[in-house]
Design a protein around this motif. Structure first.
Motif, mmCIF file in Angstrom:
data_model
loop_
_atom_site.group_PDB
_atom_site.id
_atom_site.type_symbol
_atom_site.label_atom_id
_atom_site.label_comp_id
_atom_site.label_asym_id
_atom_site.label_seq_id
_atom_site.Cartn_x
_atom_site.Cartn_y
_atom_site.Cartn_z
ATOM 1 N N UNK A 168 0.809 -1.241 -0.063
ATOM 2 C CA UNK A 168 -0.047 0.033 -0.142
ATOM 3 C C UNK A 168 0.973 1.365 -0.116
ATOM 4 N N UNK A 169 1.725 1.362 0.818
ATOM 5 C CA UNK A 169 2.609 2.678 1.003
ATOM 6 C C UNK A 169 3.758 2.697 -0.007
ATOM 7 N N UNK A 170 4.554 1.508 -0.131
ATOM 8 C CA UNK A 170 5.734 1.841 -1.253
ATOM 9 C C UNK A 170 5.340 1.140 -2.650
ATOM 10 N N UNK A 171 4.263 0.380 -2.660
ATOM 11 C CA UNK A 171 3.787 -0.029 -4.111
ATOM 12 C C UNK A 171 4.891 -0.941 -4.908
ATOM 13 N N UNK A 172 5.687 -1.547 -3.937
ATOM 14 C CA UNK A 172 6.641 -2.657 -4.735
ATOM 15 C C UNK A 172 6.063 -3.901 -4.966
ATOM 16 N N UNK A 173 5.156 -4.276 -4.319
ATOM 17 C CA UNK A 173 4.282 -5.531 -4.503
ATOM 18 C C UNK A 173 2.632 -5.346 -4.618
ATOM 19 N N UNK A 174 2.027 -6.169 -5.457
ATOM 20 C CA UNK A 174 0.673 -6.088 -5.337
ATOM 21 C C UNK A 174 0.001 -6.301 -3.928
ATOM 22 N N UNK A 190 6.289 -11.765 -7.949
ATOM 23 C CA UNK A 190 5.913 -10.664 -7.235
ATOM 24 C C UNK A 190 4.537 -10.909 -6.287
ATOM 25 N N UNK A 191 3.598 -11.623 -6.984
ATOM 26 C CA UNK A 191 2.400 -11.752 -6.232
ATOM 27 C C UNK A 191 2.359 -12.824 -5.138
ATOM 28 N N UNK A 192 3.419 -13.737 -5.038
ATOM 29 C CA UNK A 192 3.513 -14.508 -3.852
ATOM 30 C C UNK A 192 4.660 -14.245 -2.810
ATOM 31 N N UNK A 193 5.493 -12.901 -3.318
ATOM 32 C CA UNK A 193 6.366 -12.772 -2.096
ATOM 33 C C UNK A 193 6.049 -12.377 -0.704
ATOM 34 N N UNK A 194 4.994 -11.431 -0.763
ATOM 35 C CA UNK A 194 4.629 -10.950 0.579
ATOM 36 C C UNK A 194 3.589 -12.322 1.212
ATOM 37 N N UNK A 195 2.981 -13.063 0.413
ATOM 38 C CA UNK A 195 2.215 -14.028 1.282
ATOM 39 C C UNK A 195 3.270 -15.243 1.726
ATOM 40 N N UNK A 196 4.520 -15.519 0.951
ATOM 41 C CA UNK A 196 5.381 -16.376 1.400
ATOM 42 C C UNK A 196 6.248 -15.823 2.522
ATOM 43 N N UNK A 197 6.472 -14.764 2.578
ATOM 44 C CA UNK A 197 7.214 -14.120 3.896
ATOM 45 C C UNK A 197 6.405 -14.293 5.127
ATOM 46 N N UNK A 198 5.202 -13.901 4.732
ATOM 47 C CA UNK A 198 4.307 -14.000 6.040
ATOM 48 C C UNK A 198 4.053 -15.476 6.499
ATOM 49 N N UNK A 199 4.107 -16.308 5.555
ATOM 50 C CA UNK A 199 4.084 -17.789 6.068
ATOM 51 C C UNK A 199 5.436 -18.473 6.600
ATOM 52 N N UNK A 200 6.375 -17.858 6.167
ATOM 53 C CA UNK A 200 7.774 -18.200 6.529
ATOM 54 C C UNK A 200 8.576 -17.950 7.960
ATOM 55 N N UNK A 201 7.864 -16.709 8.555
ATOM 56 C CA UNK A 201 8.532 -16.203 9.463
ATOM 57 C C UNK A 201 8.558 -17.152 10.822
ATOM 58 N N UNK A 202 7.359 -17.713 10.974
ATOM 59 C CA UNK A 202 7.714 -18.601 12.207
ATOM 60 C C UNK A 202 8.419 -20.032 12.018
ATOM 61 N N UNK A 203 8.240 -20.245 10.522
ATOM 62 C CA UNK A 203 9.083 -21.916 10.350
ATOM 63 C C UNK A 203 10.513 -21.396 10.347
ATOM 64 N N UNK A 204 11.028 -20.049 9.784
ATOM 65 C CA UNK A 204 12.293 -19.901 10.054
ATOM 66 C C UNK A 204 12.849 -19.996 11.333
ATOM 67 N N UNK A 205 11.946 -19.366 12.231
ATOM 68 C CA UNK A 205 12.278 -19.410 13.843
ATOM 69 C C UNK A 205 12.546 -20.835 14.126
#
Length: 313
Positions: free
Chosen positions: A156-162, A178-193
């Motif tokens: 929304x603010x930076x407009x880098x991703x949809x 680009x369409x899956x980057x933010x969802x993938x990051x959101x899903x992976x945070x807990x798994x990375x930890x």
């Protein structure tokens, strides 16, 4: 190795059969009414009764299950009672979205989890404590909250991703990414930890073994010892954690799809649950379980390649 793969595959398929069987009887014996879900709340009792006969719901539950199972084995998952479309067609069109998110999250988690876990194990002191704090934050942050923050900041603010929507990889690989980057990051945070924490503890334990001290005394470079010996012996627990994180990613994708407006298998399952659409629910469950079985089989094969002792267990 072949016999080991055959055993693991058999166990996985039996588990899949047990899960779908339990779910079918759970749905049919807990008041779920596909006829009412298909016709809506304002349908008359006579209309619902007629619809139940059309859907075969007046037959014994065991007979309905055997009929569904025999059709499923032939590749026929029936027709959606609420949408009147072929269940397989409905799932196949939505499945790539969820699989892209889950596999992407697991790949990111595996890569970053290994890097963070190794750094935390090999650099004790302030660096390790800082990574431990970051890992704990990763554990505690809900993925839907992370998804909302990422969407507001980078979409929304930076407009880098949809902010919403999914682009198929066959249409445009770059826009798909680009369409899956933010969802993938959101899903992976807990798994990375989770993976980082597991690998860190395992590496620390392995580094204290006698054979590691022997390798050091022979003058082998520290990098060779870590990458060729320590990591190989410390990775099996992290692989087990990785398989669990894939299951978590498949289930958590439903929430992330909602945040980013993605029409994946999670949206199909949620809509089917609201309409008591048993055929679709069973189809989604069957596909999901089979994907989990395949991924776990791949991880088991990798596990056996790293540790040959498990092949005879």
């Amino acid at each position: 190795m072949i016999s080991y793969i055959a055993r693991r595959l058999t166990v996985g398929l039996l588990l899949a059969l047990s899960v779908v069987t339990g779910m079918f009887f759970f749905l049919m014996l807990t008041g779920s009414d596909p006829a009412r879900g298909a016709l809506g709340l304002y349908a008359t009792a006579d209309q619902v009764a007629t619809k139940r006969i059309q859907l075969g719901l007046n037959r014994p539950v065991v007979e309905q299950y055997l009929d569904w199972l025999s059709n499923a084995l032939r590749g026929d998952l029936g027709i959606s009672s609420a949408q009147n479309v072929n269940v397989i067609d409905l799932i196949v069109t939505r499945l790539p979205v969820t699989v892209s998110l889950a596999l992407g999250a697991v790949l990111v988690a595996a890569t970053l989890g290994v890097v963070v876990g190794l750094l935390a194990a090999l650099k004790p002191g302030i660096f390790d404590r800082g990574l431990q704090i970051a890992i704990m934050l990763g554990f505690s942050l809900p993925n839907f909250w992370v998804a909302i923050i990422l969407a507001l900041l980078f979409a929304v603010n930076l407009g880098w991703f949809p902010a919403t929507g999914y682009v198929h990889i066959t249409d445009s690989p770059s826009r798909w990414l680009l369409s899956i980057t933010l969802p993938v990051i959101s899903l992976s945070i807990g798994s990375i930890a989770a993976i980082a924490q597991q690998l860190r503890n395992s590496v620390i334990t392995t580094m204290s073994q006698d054979y590691v001290r022997t390798l050091r005394s022979r003058g082998l470079p520290a990098r060779t010892i870590v990458l060729s010996h320590v990591l190989r012996n410390a990775s099996p627990p992290a692989l087990t954690m990785l398989s669990l994180q894939f299951i978590a990613a498949m289930s958590g994708a439903a929430i992330i799809e909602r945040v980013f407006g993605l029409q994946g298998i999670g949206a199909v399952a949620i809509n089917a649950s609201g309409n008591s659409d048993v055929q679709v629910i069973m189809g989604v469950l069957l596909f999901t379980v089979l994907i989990v079985v395949i991924v776990n089989l791949a991880i088991d094969i990798l596990y056996a390649a790293i540790n040959p002792k498990v092949r005879i267990s």
